[in-house]
Design an enzyme around this catalytic site. Structure first.
Site, PDB file in Angstrom:
ATOM      1  N   GLY A  13       0.799  -1.223   0.000  1.00  0.00           N
ATOM      2  CA  GLY A  13       0.000   0.000   0.000  1.00  0.00           C
ATOM      3  C   GLY A  13       0.827   1.265   0.000  1.00  0.00           C
ATOM      4  N   GLY A  14       2.022   1.201  -0.567  1.00  0.00           N
ATOM      5  CA  GLY A  14       2.826   2.420  -0.699  1.00  0.00           C
ATOM      6  C   GLY A  14       2.399   3.199  -1.932  1.00  0.00           C
ATOM      7  N   HIS A  43       6.598   2.950   3.724  1.00  0.00           N
ATOM      8  CA  HIS A  43       7.920   3.580   3.732  1.00  0.00           C
ATOM      9  C   HIS A  43       8.038   4.705   2.700  1.00  0.00           C
ATOM     10  CE1 HIS A  43      12.056   4.061   4.714  1.00  0.00           C
ATOM     11  NE2 HIS A  43      12.497   3.661   3.544  1.00  0.00           N
ATOM     12  N   GLY A  49      13.287  14.205   0.502  1.00  0.00           N
ATOM     13  CA  GLY A  49      13.911  15.200  -0.372  1.00  0.00           C
ATOM     14  C   GLY A  49      13.091  15.646  -1.541  1.00  0.00           C
ATOM     15  N   HIS A 257      23.128   5.021   1.279  1.00  0.00           N
ATOM     16  CA  HIS A 257      22.936   6.472   1.312  1.00  0.00           C
ATOM     17  C   HIS A 257      24.053   7.089   2.123  1.00  0.00           C
ATOM     18  CE1 HIS A 257      21.211  10.422   1.825  1.00  0.00           C
ATOM     19  NE2 HIS A 257      20.258  10.115   0.977  1.00  0.00           N
ATOM     20  N   ARG A 273      22.590  18.270   1.386  1.00  0.00           N
ATOM     21  CA  ARG A 273      23.738  18.582   0.530  1.00  0.00           C
ATOM     22  C   ARG A 273      23.304  19.392  -0.674  1.00  0.00           C
ATOM     23  NH1 ARG A 273      25.372  13.524  -1.221  1.00  0.00           N
ATOM     24  NH2 ARG A 273      23.499  12.731  -0.235  1.00  0.00           N
ATOM     25  N   GLU A 394       9.866   0.201  -5.984  1.00  0.00           N
ATOM     26  CA  GLU A 394      11.163  -0.321  -5.562  1.00  0.00           C
ATOM     27  C   GLU A 394      11.211  -1.846  -5.660  1.00  0.00           C
ATOM     28  OE1 GLU A 394      12.470   1.140  -1.760  1.00  0.00           O
ATOM     29  OE2 GLU A 394      14.338   0.005  -1.815  1.00  0.00           O
ATOM     30  N   VAL A 411      11.101   8.032  -5.657  1.00  0.00           N
ATOM     31  CA  VAL A 411       9.740   8.443  -5.330  1.00  0.00           C
ATOM     32  C   VAL A 411       9.020   8.806  -6.633  1.00  0.00           C
ATOM     33  CG1 VAL A 411       9.969  10.911  -4.910  1.00  0.00           C
ATOM     34  CG2 VAL A 411       8.561   9.546  -3.402  1.00  0.00           C
TER      35      VAL A 411
END
Lengths: 658, 260, 247
Positions: A13-14, A43, A49, A257, A273, A394, A411
């Site tokens: 369910g993402g 998640h 970002g 990461h 960054r 993913e 994303v």
């Protein structure tokens, strides 16, 4: 036996699963989502970002197009990506951002006029155009030529999943929460749904569907140090792997990461960054320009992570009681910027470290972050070997990330793939020939098999401790299958993981009950996680080159001559202790961007024999169509036919009106 | 008013039964009656505390409200009317506020447990407000009824006698506590409920409001106790003169006489 | 991260109850464990489950304070367990499940189900005039400050702490809570949502909605995201009163 019927069964369910389900539902098919947790807690939420899409609204993004996004992505992938899929992706990303804008995502917007930004540690004034005022803003991110990352302050993933989940509610798409798929029901050539366990009651039932989509996210939890949520255990990967038919692609490609807070591993965004944060060593020296004079802190994640570890190995890390780390310094960004645009970062530092990033530096060290590998699909999102099985996000190896994913592309992939695969799933369901005649005997067989496995755990007799095995696996993966890899370490890891897998078949439970039972969950999951860990470790051991995030100290060069191919792992027999590996070559002759130097990292690689020829052909086509980028692209590598009709077409920009 | 059907039709809500307007009206009415009563309570406190400035001051204020200085004659009936209005406000306010009370034993138990567990100041204050409100159903009713029926019995001696000899003392002292807590908390709650005095930093403003609330409560309680003692003292001094009426020596003729 | 070596012995008193188990009654179970530097309740509870009691039920997902899964009563007040650092607490820590929500077992509650119900009831999505979008075209501009303001209210993680802390929600099960009222405030602010106050009144114009709020402000005080719940509910109340008295 309880059976639930639906047209489209979405596991996960993402963002990818939700968007896919919405697409299928709006095409008139019943979609049902299975989720371990309430959908909004997936998640996807953690993507702080932003989302890459070449809108080119901000002045620093001016001149950005699909072409630039394409090149950045392919270079980032170290030429491991499927370039047609990358094209599909970059052309749909602006549409996805705009759709989300209409659906309610509070994207940060451009404010016309002057503003101060920090670039390269220096304060610079940039001037935004009047005509861009109020349009979606972009920020800088690692590995990109232009400012391309659209964002909603520091909670992009949060706002995106809020919006998309609410749209799913608006469309009355049921989400069965707190359930877990245990296996896919299939006959060796076609998938019919899944066997599902209710995590609250322990009830096992069958969900039968025309199309089944695995959208379960990553597998970061096979590692000890990971930025991933605790539910990212690669269970969706395991579902596909355990069919023995569908394959997992490129599982050895694991991204680390650069900035997991140390030691907890919680991610602080690349936006730190991107907005001007610096990496400093024990002496307070900014070391990235020494290694990467061009992109500095903003080289791709694999490169920055490796440079950080390299610098620590030189004795330049800061030593603490938990080990060594690097400093991330964002103090120069100022209080206001940190409190508005990087508030989530402030929260994390405050609550989990007791550090105020306005005044102090943040301890960071690379942590596992992203699983590039996944369920291998064709460009439509369907498994080439198991009909009716789809995957997106993913969990999939659609393959737009190759061996390294760019920040902000994941994303973006979730919603883009959700949009595209949602359509192809609907097409699949529309086609009468795909209406399944449900083999109920087969369904029963699968349900009973899973029930028997669960009962075996609770019957007792096992002596191994599930948590202990899981812990050993995680430590092994972090120590031996991490950022720097060697044949010796990998062989050792494969050997030990196999032993753990054998041990995991003798797990005993301290509280043997079938209902809600966290220990039982750990027990059956760890068996699956070990298989995933083995595809990673074994794939890495066999791949004797370095590519993207897969870095072999004993084979530091990228070797296109031998390894310009995708790893495909299948698990043939229940009693196997190793995956079966096969390889799918990438065709240089059809690449729009033939392999070359990425523009950062090592310049050292071995060419594929076809590369020079293709390079010449590409240059000729480019020269021929120099005036029209669309014609040029179409001549180089046509891809639009792969997109669903509704998602084809150019994207409007300030500088490129339709 | 009747454009609303078009408005909701535009977004697909046309087929729904329309919601009653009464919850809005009741919510507003509860707050407005509360505000009126709260402000009245403060004013009332100031007026009765005039006794601290002397019997003459209190007498003057009393007669002022009876219209003596405007009409030249004191009409205690005016006080009855004012009391009746206040009584009506109290009844409306109590009726509306009752909606918020625990509706059954289960809810009562839940709230008690919740308050104890949370140990959250504003939650506890609400409970204090609810309990004092409940007390005031009775205390205020008795007091108001008495005042409405005997408006002429207000004065330095009559009031003092009621407290010392008339048995009203315990009621007044409990009511003083109940009213000051109830009203003080209520006025603070009104401010945060409707977003008054939010300022630039609402969290800081709320803190200041809370402090102000406590200061005012303390002030009015102190004032109230002092006033109570002053009346009690007068009541003690005139304990043997039943039905005595105070009239300042400089007043000629007696305003009550003239009314007759 | 203080490098001090004095490790306290923590005593975690957790409420244990499995409503699915016949005859089970709620009780407190105490677990002792040694405190580690930087220990959060996530780390502590995970360790208890791994080493002491594999049957203890609780929920964690992101373990980074952003997903809202791990709301529980920590020493009597709702909070996110994952970002509660043990060194800020006494050695005796009491943990209980959030009230109001359906109890799954021990410290785990079904807040997701409650939130979905709330979303369906309050229609917490952008109601656009038309659905067909031309995705090729440049997006509608939006005032940057307004976008930021919408984001501010969009930061809710639906953890349920506000609901569990709310005296009204505890007494009346249909109350939409601060989470619901904040959602309405968020969509009301969003220019893409074409609903009017008349529409919003239909959703929250009663004692289960904004008029049920008694302004105890515990929601505001416990919100892990520091959402401006006090001001938003006050604002919504004013607008709904105007709607209700004039509409």
């Amino acid at each position: 036996m309880k059976i639930v019927y639906t047209d489209v069964l979405v596991i996960g369910g993402g963002l990818a699963g939700l968007r896919l389900a919405i697409g299928a539902k709006r095409r008139g098919h019943d979609a049902l989502i299975l989720s371990l947790v309430p959908a909004k807690r997936s998640h996807s939420k953690a993507a702080q970002g932003g989302m890459q899409a070449s809108l080119g609204n901000v002045i620093k993004g001016q001149g950005d197009t699909e072409d630039v996004h394409f090149e950045d992505t392919v270079r980032g992938s170290d030429w491991g990506a499927d370039q047609e899929v990358v094209r599909m992706f970059v052309n749909t990303a602006p549409k996805a951002v705009r759709e989300l804008a209409a659906w309610g995502v509070p994207w940060s917007r451009v404010r016309k006029g002057d503003r101060d930004v920090i670039m390269n540690g220096q304060k610079v004034t940039i001037t935004e155009r009047d005509e861009a005022h109020g349009l979606i803003a972009q920020r800088d991110f690692g590995g990109t030529k232009k400012w391309r990352t659209c964002y909603a302050a520091d909670g992009t993933g949060h706002s995106m999943i809020n919006t998309v989940a609410d749209q799913a509610i608006a469309d009355s798409i049921p989400v069965h929460e707190r359930v877990e798929a245990l296996s896919l029901i299939h006959d060796g050539s076609r998938c019919f749904g899944a066997v599902v366990r209710d995590l609250v009651t322990g009830e096992v039932s069958a969900y039968v569907a025309t199309a089944t989509a695995v959208c379960t996210g990553g597998a970061g939890r096979v590692y000890r140090n990971t930025t991933n949520a605790v539910i990212c255990e690669g269970i969706g990967h395991a579902l596909a792997l355990e069919t023995g038919v569908s394959a997992l692609g490129n599982m050895e490609a694991v991204q680390f990461h650069p900035t997991g807070i140390f030691p907890a591993g919680i991610l602080v965004t690349e936006g730190c960054r991107g907005d001007g944060g610096l990496l400093k060593d024990v002496d307070g020296h900014r070391f990235m320009p020494d290694y990467e004079p061009e992109k500095k802190e903003l080289a791709s994640r694999d490169v920055v992570s490796r440079r950080m570890e390299e610098h620590i190995k030189k004795g330049k890390g800061h030593k603490s009681r938990f080990g060594e780390h690097i400093w991330l310094d964002i103090t120069q960004l100022g209080e206001k910027h940190i409190h508005t645009n990087l508030r989530e970062v402030w929260d994390i530092c405050h609550y989990f470290l007791g550090v105020d990033p306005v005044k102090e530096m943040i301890p960071v060290r690379p942590a596992q972050h992203y699983t590039m590998g996944g369920v291998r699909t064709d460009p439509s999102g369907q498994s080439p070997t198991l009909k009716g099985l789809f995957s997106a996000g993913e969990a999939a190896c659609w393959d737009m990330h190759g061996f390294n994913r760019l920040g902000g592309n994941s994303v973006a992939e979730t919603v883009v793939a959700g949009m595209i695969v949602g359509e192809t799933v609907a097409d699949y369901c529309d086609s009468l020939s795909n209406t399944p005649t449900v083999p109920l005997g087969l369904v029963r067989e699968f349900v009973e098999r899973e029930q028997a496995k669960l009962e075996a755990f609770t019957r007792g007799g096992g002596t191994e401790d599930a948590s202990a095995i899981k812990g050993e696996m995680q430590d092994l993966m972090t120590a031996k299958v991490g950022i720097f890899r060697t044949g010796k370490d990998l062989d050792e890891a494969v050997d030990k993981l196999q032993k753990l897998l054998v041990r995991s078949r003798r797990i005993g439970l301290r509280s043997p009950q079938l209902g809600a039972n966290p220990e039982l969950v750990t027990a059956y999951r760890v068996q699956r996680m070990l298989k995933i860990a083995l595809t990673v470790a074994y794939g890495a051991a066999v791949r004797t080159e370095s590519r993207g995030a897969h870095f072999r100290e004993d084979f530091p060069r990228r070797n296109d001559a031998e390894w310009l191919k995708r790893t495909l792992a299948t698990w043939k027999g229940e009693s196997d202790t190793l995956p079966t590996l096969a390889y799918e070559p990438l065709d240089v002759g059809r690449m729009e961007l033939p392999p070359g130097w990425r523009g950062y990292g090592a310049k050292d690689y071995i060419d594929h024999p076809d590369t020079p020829g293709r390079q010449k052909a590409v240059e000729a086509i480019r020269a021929q169509h120099a005036s029209d980028r669309f014609a040029m692209q179409a001549a180089l590598m046509p891809y639009e036919h792969l997109l669903p009709p509704g998602l084809r077409g150019r994207n409007e920009r300030i500088d490129e009106r339709l | 008013m009747d454009s609303t059907p078009n408005v909701i039709a535009g977004v697909g809500l046309a087929d729904r039964p329309r919601k009653s307007r009464w919850p809005a009206r009741m919510d507003l009415a509860q707050s407005l009656t509360g505000l009126a009563l709260g402000l009245f309570m403060w004013g009332h406190m100031f007026f009765v505390s005039s006794i601290l400035l002397g019997k003459d001051a209190m007498w003057t204020i009393t007669k002022f409200f009876e219209g003596y200085f405007v009409l030249g004659t004191a009409y205690p009936g005016i006080v009855s009317v004012v009391v009746a209005v206040v009584f009506a406000l109290v009844i409306v306010h109590a009726f509306l506020a009752m909606r918020k009370f625990p509706a059954n034993y289960q809810q009562y138990r839940t709230f008690i447990g919740h308050r104890k567990l949370m140990a959250h100041e504003d939650t506890t204050l609400w409970w204090v407000q609810a309990l004092t409100g409940f007390l005031l159903f009775f205390l205020a009713a008795v007091h108001l009824y008495q005042m409405m029926m005997h408006p002429g019995d207000i004065g330095p001696y009559q009031s003092g006698e009621r407290i010392w000899s008339g048995g009203w003392g315990p009621l007044y002292i409990i009511m003083l506590l109940a009213v000051e807590f109830h009203g003080g908390i209520g006025l603070y709650r009104l401010a945060v409920k409707w977003g008054w005095f939010e300022g630039k930093d609402p969290n800081a403003s709320r803190k200041r409001l809370k402090t102000l609330k406590w200061v005012l409560t303390a002030f009015f309680l102190a004032l109230g106790v002092a006033t109570f003692v002053a009346y009690a003292k007068i009541g003690y001094q005139i304990r043997d003169q039943k039905g005595a009426v105070y009239t300042p020596s400089w007043v000629v003729p007696n305003p009550m006489e003239k009314a007759k | 991260m203080a490098d001090n070596d004095s490790h306290r012995k923590l005593r975690i008193h957790a409420l244990r109850y499995n409503p699915a188990k016949a005859g089970d009654t709620p009780r407190i179970q105490t677990y002792e464990l040694e405190e580690a530097p930087g220990m959060t309740l996530f780390i502590a509870l995970s360790e208890i489950r791994e080493k002491q009691d594999p049957s203890l039920q609780f929920d964690f997902v992101c373990r980074a304070g952003i997903c809202g899964s791990c709301g529980m009563m920590i020493n009597g007040r709702p909070g996110l367990a994952c970002r509660t650092v043990t060194k800020d607490l006494e050695a005796d820590i009491s943990l209980a499940p959030l009230p109001v929500f359906e109890l799954i077992g021990d410290l785990s509650v079904n807040s997701g189900k409650w939130m979905r119900g709330m979303s369906e009831k309050l229609e917490t999505w952008v109601h656009a005039q038309e659905r067909a979008l031309d995705l090729k075209r440049i997006e509608e501009p939006m005032d940057p400050a307004l976008a930021e303001a919408v984001y501010e209210l969009d930061r809710c993680i639906e953890c349920g702490c506000c609901v569990a802390s709310c005296g009204t929600a505890r007494m009346r099960e249909d109350f939409v809570g601060a989470v619901g009222l904040n959602k309405i405030a968020r969509f009301r602010l969003d220019p893409r949502d074409k609903r009017t106050d008349a529409d919003f009144y239909e959703l929250v114009g009663d004692d289960n909605g904004v008029f049920g709020c008694m302004s105890l402000l515990a929601c505001h005080d416990v919100c892990p995201k520091n959402l401006p719940l006090q001001t938003q509910i006050a604002f919504l109340r004013r607008k709904m009163v105007v709607q209700g008295t004039q509409g």
